[in-house]
Design an enzyme around this catalytic site. Sequence first.
Site, PDB file in Angstrom:
ATOM      1  N   HIS A   1      -4.928   0.079   0.765  1.00  0.00           N
ATOM      2  CA  HIS A   1      -4.516  -0.941   1.746  1.00  0.00           C
ATOM      3  C   HIS A   1      -4.441  -0.362   3.163  1.00  0.00           C
ATOM      4  O   HIS A   1      -3.571  -0.731   3.941  1.00  0.00           O
ATOM      5  CB  HIS A   1      -3.162  -1.549   1.368  1.00  0.00           C
ATOM      6  CG  HIS A   1      -3.177  -2.309   0.074  1.00  0.00           C
ATOM      7  ND1 HIS A   1      -3.365  -3.665   0.005  1.00  0.00           N
ATOM      8  CD2 HIS A   1      -3.018  -1.891  -1.203  1.00  0.00           C
ATOM      9  CE1 HIS A   1      -3.320  -4.049  -1.267  1.00  0.00           C
ATOM     10  NE2 HIS A   1      -3.122  -2.997  -2.025  1.00  0.00           N
ATOM     11  N   ASN A  30      -0.509  -9.620  -3.721  1.00  0.00           N
ATOM     12  CA  ASN A  30      -1.941  -9.703  -3.425  1.00  0.00           C
ATOM     13  C   ASN A  30      -2.374 -11.164  -3.384  1.00  0.00           C
ATOM     14  O   ASN A  30      -1.601 -12.054  -3.742  1.00  0.00           O
ATOM     15  CB  ASN A  30      -2.746  -8.983  -4.506  1.00  0.00           C
ATOM     16  CG  ASN A  30      -2.760  -7.463  -4.322  1.00  0.00           C
ATOM     17  OD1 ASN A  30      -2.517  -6.945  -3.223  1.00  0.00           O
ATOM     18  ND2 ASN A  30      -3.052  -6.756  -5.390  1.00  0.00           N
ATOM     19  N   HIS A  64       8.093  -1.722   0.043  1.00  0.00           N
ATOM     20  CA  HIS A  64       8.528  -1.043  -1.174  1.00  0.00           C
ATOM     21  C   HIS A  64       8.983  -2.097  -2.183  1.00  0.00           C
ATOM     22  O   HIS A  64       9.892  -2.880  -1.888  1.00  0.00           O
ATOM     23  CB  HIS A  64       9.674  -0.090  -0.827  1.00  0.00           C
ATOM     24  CG  HIS A  64      10.155   0.747  -1.967  1.00  0.00           C
ATOM     25  ND1 HIS A  64       9.456   0.877  -3.149  1.00  0.00           N
ATOM     26  CD2 HIS A  64      11.263   1.518  -2.113  1.00  0.00           C
ATOM     27  CE1 HIS A  64      10.121   1.694  -3.959  1.00  0.00           C
ATOM     28  NE2 HIS A  64      11.224   2.079  -3.363  1.00  0.00           N
TER      29      HIS A  64
HETATM   30 FE1  HDD Z   1       0.261  -1.082  -4.262  1.00  0.00          FE
HETATM   31  C1  HDD Z   1       0.236  -0.369  -0.946  1.00  0.00           C
HETATM   32  C2  HDD Z   1      -0.012  -4.445  -3.541  1.00  0.00           C
HETATM   33  C3  HDD Z   1      -0.065  -1.790  -7.600  1.00  0.00           C
HETATM   34  C4  HDD Z   1       0.915   2.131  -4.965  1.00  0.00           C
HETATM   35  N1  HDD Z   1       0.119  -2.184  -2.571  1.00  0.00           N
HETATM   36  C5  HDD Z   1       0.138  -1.714  -1.304  1.00  0.00           C
HETATM   37  C6  HDD Z   1       0.065  -2.791  -0.374  1.00  0.00           C
HETATM   38  C7  HDD Z   1      -0.009  -3.941  -1.102  1.00  0.00           C
HETATM   39  C8  HDD Z   1       0.035  -3.554  -2.487  1.00  0.00           C
HETATM   40  C9  HDD Z   1      -0.112  -5.339  -0.562  1.00  0.00           C
HETATM   41  C10 HDD Z   1       0.029  -2.660   1.142  1.00  0.00           C
HETATM   42  C11 HDD Z   1       1.410  -2.745   1.717  1.00  0.00           C
HETATM   43  C12 HDD Z   1       1.311  -2.691   3.227  1.00  0.00           C
HETATM   44  O1  HDD Z   1       0.756  -3.633   3.813  1.00  0.00           O
HETATM   45  O2  HDD Z   1       1.768  -1.696   3.788  1.00  0.00           O
HETATM   46  N2  HDD Z   1      -0.068  -2.766  -5.345  1.00  0.00           N
HETATM   47  C13 HDD Z   1      -0.029  -4.055  -4.869  1.00  0.00           C
HETATM   48  C14 HDD Z   1      -0.023  -4.977  -5.982  1.00  0.00           C
HETATM   49  C15 HDD Z   1      -0.053  -4.226  -7.117  1.00  0.00           C
HETATM   50  C16 HDD Z   1      -0.064  -2.844  -6.718  1.00  0.00           C
HETATM   51  C17 HDD Z   1       0.032  -6.485  -5.851  1.00  0.00           C
HETATM   52  C18 HDD Z   1      -0.035  -4.671  -8.546  1.00  0.00           C
HETATM   53  C19 HDD Z   1       0.526  -5.749  -8.960  1.00  0.00           C
HETATM   54  N3  HDD Z   1       0.359  -0.019  -5.957  1.00  0.00           N
HETATM   55  C20 HDD Z   1       0.235  -0.493  -7.249  1.00  0.00           C
HETATM   56  C21 HDD Z   1       0.495   0.578  -8.189  1.00  0.00           C
HETATM   57  C22 HDD Z   1       0.800   1.687  -7.444  1.00  0.00           C
HETATM   58  C23 HDD Z   1       0.698   1.291  -6.055  1.00  0.00           C
HETATM   59  C24 HDD Z   1       0.468   0.436  -9.700  1.00  0.00           C
HETATM   60  C25 HDD Z   1       1.154   3.081  -7.861  1.00  0.00           C
HETATM   61  C26 HDD Z   1       1.557   3.437  -9.042  1.00  0.00           C
HETATM   62  N4  HDD Z   1       0.448   0.594  -3.139  1.00  0.00           N
HETATM   63  C27 HDD Z   1       0.775   1.804  -3.659  1.00  0.00           C
HETATM   64  C28 HDD Z   1       1.033   2.853  -2.592  1.00  0.00           C
HETATM   65  C29 HDD Z   1       0.845   2.020  -1.283  1.00  0.00           C
HETATM   66  C30 HDD Z   1       0.462   0.666  -1.797  1.00  0.00           C
HETATM   67  C31 HDD Z   1       0.269   4.083  -2.737  1.00  0.00           C
HETATM   68  C32 HDD Z   1      -0.108   2.587  -0.237  1.00  0.00           C
HETATM   69  C33 HDD Z   1       0.616   2.492   1.076  1.00  0.00           C
HETATM   70  C34 HDD Z   1       1.941   2.042   0.735  1.00  0.00           C
HETATM   71  O3  HDD Z   1       2.067   1.895  -0.614  1.00  0.00           O
HETATM   72  O4  HDD Z   1       2.855   1.850   1.514  1.00  0.00           O
HETATM   73  O5  HDD Z   1       2.321   3.355  -2.706  1.00  0.00           O
END
Ligand code: HDD
Length: 703
Positions: free
Chosen positions: A71, A145, A336
């Site tokens: 993202h 999402n 978060h």
């Molecule tokens: Fe995630 C970012 C949505 C599964 C780990 N995720 C991130 C963002 C969105 C989502 C919208 C961007 C937030 C922003 O605008 O800063 N992610 C989802 C959805 C998931 C999902 C809807 C499943 C239902 N994500 C998911 C899993 C993991 C992560 C299973 C890790 C085990 N996601 C992350 C992250 C991020 C992230 C690495 C990258 C930057 C951040 O968090 O702040 O922690």
Amino acid sequence: MTSHRDKQDQLDEVRHDPQDTYLTTQQGVRIGHTDDSLTAGARGPTLLEDFHAREKITHFDHERIPERVVHARGAGAYGYFEAYDSSLADYTAAKFLTDPQRRTPVFVRFSTVAGSRGSADTVRDVRGFATKFYTAEGNYDLVGNNMPVFFIQDGIKFPDFVHAVKPEPHNEIPQAQSAHDTLWDFVQLQPETLHMIMWLMSDRALPRSYRMMQGFGVHTFRFVNAEGTGTFVKFHWKPKLGTHSLVWEECQQVGGKDPDFNRRDLWDAIESGNFPEWELGVQLVEESREHDFDFDLLDATKIIPEEQVPVRPVGRMVLDRNPDNFFAETEQVAFHTANVVPGIDFTNDPLLQARNFSYLDTQLIRLGGPNFAHIPVNRPVAEVSTNQRDGFQQHRIHRGQASYSNNSLGGGCPVLAGAGEGAFEHYQEKVEGAKIRQRSESFQDHYTQARLFWNSMAWWEREHIIAAFRFELGKVEHVHVREGAVAQINRIDHDLAVAVAEGIGVTPPEAAAGPGHDDRSPALSQANSVQDTIATRTIALLVSDGVDQAEVAQLRDGFAERGAIAEVLGTRDGSVRGADESQVEVDRAIPTVSSALYDAVIVPGGTDSVQALSKDGYAAHFVAEAFKHAKPVGASDEGLALLQRAGLDFVRHAGEGDNVVSDQGVVTAVPGGAGLPAEFIEEFAAVLAGHRVWDRDTTQVVA
Ligand code: HDD
């Protein structure tokens, strides 16, 4: 009382405006010369004592922070949320959802998943839809999402999935694309991805605008009411403008013509006062019904079909303010999933549980330490008082001697909230089991809902899905990966698998055992999300010298009255000459844009104008392409010549008693004494509200 100004008032304290200021160093020393370094003689070496040069360059050297691991590309805006009424109080103690007097400030960030920060907006990808509610009880983040399911069931697979979809590690190719070997290798070996893959291959992955896409919390969360009773809940955002998409070819063109298409659209809409709006809805499932479904509520690769549990509208969200500074706000915002407030809790969804670890962890590296909640965009409007101290970028000056609980030296403060004082209480769920590393049996069906999605699509949505599979798998080099993917698709639907196989040079498979049901969920099709509005749609008016200026004005005004935007595109920029010799202002020159950037096109009258346009390759191409992309096309009687030049031979002239003719989304009109007949704009708007005209014979188009 929470007001939607609360967050803005807080931010006002740190907003800085350079108006009427002197240039200074970071230390506040005024600077009178910033173009030349301090040197020993005009041509001599630069001196170390040039503190201004050193500070300027050092700061610049450190301007970048790591982009989000997923993202990375996104755009955000502020706004507010308000509940319609208090009826959810039976299910949740969350005040922002149950007190209609409150306007809770929000910050929303939309994003793509796979691409880097500088990648194009219009790639085939999932869109993030993350909302931070600054509630009076603390920040609540709904990190969702634009698709209601996910690729994997357990967060431990997330690094594998992301490694597979991101550019391949040896050569960092391709950027922001799922059309490559590693993603499809992962998919063919991991059938839990298939339901989400169906969504990814559908038009949902190509939103026309962030303002025209749904949002989903994805997981089953838990509401908890004042008595401590839990209810399962899924969150839905529905856009007021309907859910609309681009077509794939447009996406690729827009990626070149305007890579910021979705970001710009959000920004422009807010700047022009067309505030984007969504309705929040919830699906509620009593705990006693947890096992009433043929899927597991804890499995994030499943939806609860709306026909089984209706979506109950609970409030609306409006975005009404752009950030002042992209980096400070949109880049530094930290979401978060574990940011919850009383009344909202988790379930044992293993994907959610992993997320609750990952999001805090990632901010520590991305934002450089544990104090990222002090960054203005992340600060709650609720009072914050902790015993956490120190760390990089500590912005608070904590006073007093005691930074521990319990203490007597600080008068026992900060005190623990007692009963009735709003403390978060974890839902008391009874759990038991042996420690095992094993996926639940109830998570094993990966095909039934993928098929439900396929069955629910309109014919044109199916065509797009087939084309998407062919495009994506057509980019895969390894034949066994293509074959493996087709074998998986075959378990969803045999006809789909054959259609895909035939397009990618793979032997069509024999029919395979699969769910084989004919169930449908109409709510899944975008064909059923059309709203009766053309607000903020863009219509290109093609003009050249000699254009009927009155028609141009009429069209501009007529569409503006309906909230749409008609832009005048000329064979050259600046202005063109009207038929009455007046100047008609041009918004953009045709060669600088593309039909892909507009929702519709109209050719106004004026013999000379239409003749000039007909000789202009760009103009004819513009019309032909808009037609091919199933967009509404219109013309005043004289404009017909350009339509015909573009290959639309079937278009009929409007005639006596038949002032407006509408056929396959091509609307033509004979102007009378009062210019274009009123029915023309009315009819055109009706076609445009439908977004695209799929029942159209595209073989009419000149290739
Ligand atoms: Fe995630 C970012 C949505 C599964 C780990 N995720 C991130 C963002 C969105 C989502 C919208 C961007 C937030 C922003 O605008 O800063 N992610 C989802 C959805 C998931 C999902 C809807 C499943 C239902 N994500 C998911 C899993 C993991 C992560 C299973 C890790 C085990 N996601 C992350 C992250 C991020 C992230 C690495 C990258 C930057 C951040 O968090 O702040 O922690």
